[in-house]
Design a protein around this motif. Structure first.
Motif, PDB file in Angstrom:
ATOM      1  N   ILE A  88      24.736   4.331   1.830  1.00  8.97           N
ATOM      2  CA  ILE A  88      24.574   5.068   3.079  1.00  8.97           C
ATOM      3  C   ILE A  88      23.683   4.225   3.975  1.00  8.97           C
ATOM      4  O   ILE A  88      22.547   3.906   3.617  1.00  8.97           O
ATOM      5  CB  ILE A  88      23.950   6.453   2.826  1.00  8.97           C
ATOM      6  N   GLU A 114      22.727   6.575   9.413  1.00  6.27           N
ATOM      7  CA  GLU A 114      24.086   7.097   9.306  1.00  6.27           C
ATOM      8  C   GLU A 114      24.081   8.592   8.998  1.00  6.27           C
ATOM      9  O   GLU A 114      23.187   9.102   8.324  1.00  6.27           O
ATOM     10  CB  GLU A 114      24.842   6.348   8.208  1.00  6.27           C
ATOM     11  N   MET A 158      26.073  10.760   6.837  1.00  3.98           N
ATOM     12  CA  MET A 158      27.032  10.727   5.739  1.00  3.98           C
ATOM     13  C   MET A 158      27.214  12.130   5.183  1.00  3.98           C
ATOM     14  O   MET A 158      26.239  12.818   4.873  1.00  3.98           O
ATOM     15  CB  MET A 158      26.538   9.806   4.620  1.00  3.98           C
ATOM     16  N   SER A 178      30.268  14.072  10.999  1.00  6.81           N
ATOM     17  CA  SER A 178      30.004  12.870  10.215  1.00  6.81           C
ATOM     18  C   SER A 178      30.321  11.554  10.911  1.00  6.81           C
ATOM     19  O   SER A 178      31.280  11.453  11.675  1.00  6.81           O
ATOM     20  CB  SER A 178      30.812  12.919   8.909  1.00  6.81           C
ATOM     21  N   ARG A 227      30.629   9.050   8.517  1.00 12.09           N
ATOM     22  CA  ARG A 227      31.568   8.803   7.409  1.00 12.09           C
ATOM     23  C   ARG A 227      31.524   9.994   6.461  1.00 12.09           C
ATOM     24  O   ARG A 227      30.556  10.736   6.411  1.00 12.09           O
ATOM     25  CB  ARG A 227      31.209   7.525   6.637  1.00 12.09           C
TER      26      ARG A 227
END
Length: 384
Positions: A52, A56, A58, A227, A229
């Motif tokens: 991660i 970010e 995630m 998100s 990702r």
């Protein structure tokens, strides 16, 4: 669907609107070959590796029992590893207790102290760190402004709505500038409208704080909305990882295709080969670019077509050339406001299917026989 591109965060004592932009902050979290085995038939988390990136957002997404919450607890230190390592910024923390990992936590239950005011609840982690009173006062004021609760500092939790209480819990989780914020289904107890409003707030706060957020949910729409990702979990393993757009448009497996969004599924049995596949007596063109790279495609595969990529023709003569098509029966019509959902029986086997058409396209009736078609580049051949 669109992917959020986070703006450069602004640095505050938590974060203030009038502060200059700063580089993206946050902690890189790396899990390497992590396993958690409770001695049951299969491990709760089974040899997963995941990085991660700093700053970010995630999301760990999956059904109940898939291992996502256990993974979050391993990052937090609430669970001990059976094997593998957890690192923050390349420093292994696998043996550190939770209170030494400097992580913020946000749960579905607000876990506020009922006898403390909003300001006292938010200040609690700062008092535990023995910060000077004036610094605590500034940080609390800054973070309450960030979560839009300025003026509520003297209220008690019982005087607040559920959404406001969750904002207080969020403020308390980020006020001490943690290495990362871990969120375990924090919106699960809220109604749909309030969930949507708080999703917007969480997105904004993540963008402004610039910290690493790790979010657990079983709600696909929530994951898509929030998100950078998504790591999709299944049976203790990561099935697929990627941006929301990538997972939706390019699933690698039938599980991923079905879990993220609605799908029309045509199971093929033996793997797809060459430039065509056969289903129900029909031969369909396959664009090589739409065949998933998953090795399981060679053994058993399925064609997946999203409902919005399906078009309807009243007769076979209305089907354009160069497309894939199948006969269908309209089983139901659902008015959804801006569009209609057609519930279909596809092919001679009456395989369940759906299509979405603009609401103004009227005239179809239940029981009517139609042809449905789609362009080969809009399908996906996945491992079944």
């Amino acid at each position: 669907m669109s992917i959020r591109t986070p703006a450069a965060p602004r640095t505050i004592e938590v974060t203030r609107a009038d502060s200059p932009a700063s580089p993206r902050q946050g902690t890189r979290i790396r899990l390497e070959r992590v396993t958690k085995d409770y001695g049951l038939a299969t491990p709760a988390v089974d040899d997963i590796s995941l990085t991660i990136e700093p700053g970010e957002f995630m999301t760990l997404l999956g059904p109940s029992g898939s291992g996502k919450t256990t993974t979050l607890n391993l990052i937090a230190g609430f669970e001990t590893l059976t094997s593998g390592t957890v690192s923050f910024n390349d420093r292994e923390v696998s043996a550190l207790p939770p209170h030494k990992r400097n992580l913020g936590m946000l749960f579905q239950s607000y876990a506020l102290f009922p006898h403390m005011t909003v300001a006292q609840n938010v200040a609690y982690p700062l008092r535990e760190r023995r910060m000077p009173k004036e610094q605590i006062r500034r940080k609390v004021a800054d973070v309450l402004e960030l979560v839009q609760l300025t003026g509520r500092d003297g209220h008690y939790p019982s005087q607040l709505s559920g959404g406001q209480q969750q904002r207080v819990a969020l403020a308390r989780a980020i006020v001490f500038s943690p290495n990362a914020l871990l969120l375990d289904e924090p919106l699960g107890a809220l109604d749909r409208n309030l969930r949507a409003a708080l999703q917007t707030e969480i997105r904004r706060i993540h963008r402004e704080v610039g910290s690493t957020f790790v979010f657990v949910t079983h709600d696909q729409e929530e994951a898509m909305n929030l998100s950078d990702r998504i790591a999709l979990f299944r049976d203790g393993r990561i099935e697929q990882i990627g941006t929301p757009e990538h997972l939706y448009q390019a699933p690698e497996t039938l599980f991923a295709a079905r879990f993220l969004g609605d799908s029309n599924v045509f199971e093929l049995g033996a793997g797809a080969a060459g430039g065509s596949v056969a289903w129900g007596g029909r031969e369909w063109v396959v664009d090589p670019a739409t065949v998933a790279a998953h090795p399981g495609v060679r053994e058993r595969s399925a064609v997946v077509v999203r409902p919005e990529d399906i078009s309807i023709a009243r007769t076979s003569e209305g089907v354009p050339s160069g497309v894939n098509s199948v006969d269908a029966v309209v089983r139901d019509l659902e008015f959804m406001g801006s569009y209609r959902t057609l519930v279909l029986g596809l092919g001679a086997a009456d395989t369940p299917g759906t299509a979405r058409v603009p609401a103004f396209e009227a005239g179809l009736t239940i029981g009517e026989h139609v042809s449905v078609w789609w362009r080969p580049e809009r399908q996906r051949v996945v491992a079944a």
